[in-house]
Design a protein around this motif. Sequence first.
Motif, PDB file in Angstrom:
ATOM      1  N   ILE A 101       0.840  -1.193   0.000  1.00 28.53           N
ATOM      2  CA  ILE A 101       0.000   0.000   0.000  1.00 28.53           C
ATOM      3  C   ILE A 101       0.877   1.245   0.000  1.00 28.53           C
ATOM      4  O   ILE A 101       1.952   1.268   0.599  1.00 28.53           O
ATOM      5  N   GLY A 102       0.435   2.280  -0.717  1.00 25.98           N
ATOM      6  CA  GLY A 102       1.191   3.527  -0.794  1.00 25.98           C
ATOM      7  C   GLY A 102       0.252   4.706  -0.946  1.00 25.98           C
ATOM      8  O   GLY A 102      -0.956   4.547  -1.125  1.00 25.98           O
ATOM      9  N   ALA A 103       0.810   5.919  -0.885  1.00 26.72           N
ATOM     10  CA  ALA A 103      -0.039   7.114  -0.999  1.00 26.72           C
ATOM     11  C   ALA A 103       0.765   8.320  -1.446  1.00 26.72           C
ATOM     12  O   ALA A 103       1.951   8.462  -1.128  1.00 26.72           O
ATOM     13  N   LEU A 104       0.085   9.196  -2.205  1.00 23.91           N
ATOM     14  CA  LEU A 104       0.613  10.488  -2.614  1.00 23.91           C
ATOM     15  C   LEU A 104      -0.392  11.549  -2.167  1.00 23.91           C
ATOM     16  O   LEU A 104      -1.601  11.319  -2.219  1.00 23.91           O
ATOM     17  N   GLY A 105       0.112  12.713  -1.754  1.00 22.36           N
ATOM     18  CA  GLY A 105      -0.807  13.754  -1.337  1.00 22.36           C
ATOM     19  C   GLY A 105      -0.134  14.885  -0.611  1.00 22.36           C
ATOM     20  O   GLY A 105       1.082  15.093  -0.708  1.00 22.36           O
ATOM     21  N   ASP A 106      -0.939  15.630   0.143  1.00 20.83           N
ATOM     22  CA  ASP A 106      -0.466  16.801   0.873  1.00 20.83           C
ATOM     23  C   ASP A 106      -0.610  16.564   2.371  1.00 20.83           C
ATOM     24  O   ASP A 106      -0.581  15.423   2.827  1.00 20.83           O
ATOM     25  N   SER A 107      -0.801  17.624   3.145  1.00 28.72           N
ATOM     26  CA  SER A 107      -0.822  17.499   4.601  1.00 28.72           C
ATOM     27  C   SER A 107      -2.000  16.672   5.108  1.00 28.72           C
ATOM     28  O   SER A 107      -1.950  16.151   6.233  1.00 28.72           O
ATOM     29  N   LEU A 108      -3.057  16.535   4.311  1.00 27.77           N
ATOM     30  CA  LEU A 108      -4.172  15.693   4.739  1.00 27.77           C
ATOM     31  C   LEU A 108      -3.810  14.214   4.668  1.00 27.77           C
ATOM     32  O   LEU A 108      -4.383  13.387   5.383  1.00 27.77           O
ATOM     33  N   THR A 109      -2.856  13.861   3.808  1.00 30.71           N
ATOM     34  CA  THR A 109      -2.339  12.492   3.750  1.00 30.71           C
ATOM     35  C   THR A 109      -1.161  12.320   4.703  1.00 30.71           C
ATOM     36  O   THR A 109      -0.965  11.243   5.275  1.00 30.71           O
ATOM     37  N   VAL A 110      -0.389  13.381   4.881  1.00 30.89           N
ATOM     38  CA  VAL A 110       0.693  13.376   5.874  1.00 30.89           C
ATOM     39  C   VAL A 110       0.120  13.186   7.273  1.00 30.89           C
ATOM     40  O   VAL A 110       0.750  12.601   8.142  1.00 30.89           O
ATOM     41  N   ALA A 111      -1.093  13.681   7.494  1.00 25.64           N
ATOM     42  CA  ALA A 111      -1.763  13.677   8.804  1.00 25.64           C
ATOM     43  C   ALA A 111      -1.151  14.694   9.748  1.00 25.64           C
ATOM     44  O   ALA A 111      -0.973  14.425  10.934  1.00 25.64           O
ATOM     45  N   ASN A 112      -0.880  15.877   9.210  1.00 25.52           N
ATOM     46  CA  ASN A 112      -0.407  16.971  10.056  1.00 25.52           C
ATOM     47  C   ASN A 112      -1.410  17.248  11.171  1.00 25.52           C
ATOM     48  O   ASN A 112      -2.608  17.412  10.924  1.00 25.52           O
TER      49      ASN A 112
END
Length: 431
Positions: A101-112
């Motif tokens: 499993i993998g993911a690309l994104g911004d802070s919503l995927t980073v979980a800031n």
Amino acid sequence: MLRFNSISTGLIVAVVIISGCLVGNVNPQSRLGRIFRQFVIDVSGKSIDDPRWLQIANSNNKIQDTIPESVKFPCTDKSLFKSKTKPTSVHTLRPGDIDLIGALGDSLTVANGAGASNVLQIITENRGVSWSIGGKGNWRKFLTLPNIIKEFNPKLVGFAKGDSLSYSRSSQFNVAETGAFSMDLPFMVRELVKRIKQDPRVDLQNDWKLITIMMGANDFCFNICYYSDPLSALDEHKKELNYTLTYLMKHLPRTMINLVPAPDVEIIKAYTNISPICTLTHRIFCPCFHNDVIKSSWPQFREVIKRWRQFHLEIPDAPEFSREDFAVVSQPFSMDIKFMDRLGNTDYAYLSTDCFHFSQKGHARAANGLWKNMMEPVGNKSTNWPKLFDKISCPTPSNPYIFTRKNSGNAENFYGNSENNVYKRNAVRNL
């Protein structure tokens, strides 16, 4: 619970502002960028990995209720978990067939700030509890997509393990970046493919891969208002997303892509009973919709957001992304996300301390929504997220596969069999 007076609160906000400026002007992958980011996380603290901070966040109602061991995982028919032989088609893929499993994104995927107890901790990257790629603990404590899939395949690899920066080993295949824009997708996808190819646990040709992509929130908040023609930002995004999907298809055989539209960031303008701190952070994190000087351009911005999100719903139907071992599926639970309680007021339990990013409870609810979408046929997918633990969907004898466009036409008795309200029956509080 920690309390901050007006002076200390002001200092925290100032640090956030300065940090945001620095992150925006320092290459996060450069040596200076890494030193700065590590310094910030050392100062703010590992909020999810540190039990003391986690307890404070929990007392602030930002953390999901722990599900007791007496409550079974709702999917109980293990004969449906995994194929007897590894499938060769993405359209006959069961949850337990997913190896990576993998993911690309911004802070919503980073979980800031998912575990934040103060504004400074918004900077902390709580990747281990990210809705699409976090794998810390298990679903009972942190509901995430990997923690759900681990129930079907305990050997799943690639999920982020805890509070970490993108280049940390524990981030694994979460290559999302704080402050990322659509223009960063080409770099991210190359980095993701490189990590996957270099990982000795991965059988590149035979392992089935699930990659989740969500991108756009920062473009909506920071970027579109700097274009003389805001619609040109959409044209650039189409090229960048097409490049990303093409690169994945070329380099990662046996891959399914979850494409999740970014939330409509303008919903933050409708929040009720908002605090002065959140009013300030909204102006910092989303200036395009909080600058009265450019208010006359807001209708144009809304049109860009509308078309951007619609593009994410349409691109999976492009014939160039349809192959027996590769599929792109739009998961639209984010289209109508709301943060309201039963009285119609904003429920800040699902939002972090800046009222912009998700809290851990918000990430859990997003994971619930994404999983539900994956178990729903194309054309009949939910466009909002369910209440946390309200509906956990499961494979059924008539619908054992993760839905794609091609296999959705075969869906049978869908609404009668796929949803479980086991948590209601066991009197676990619905949040």
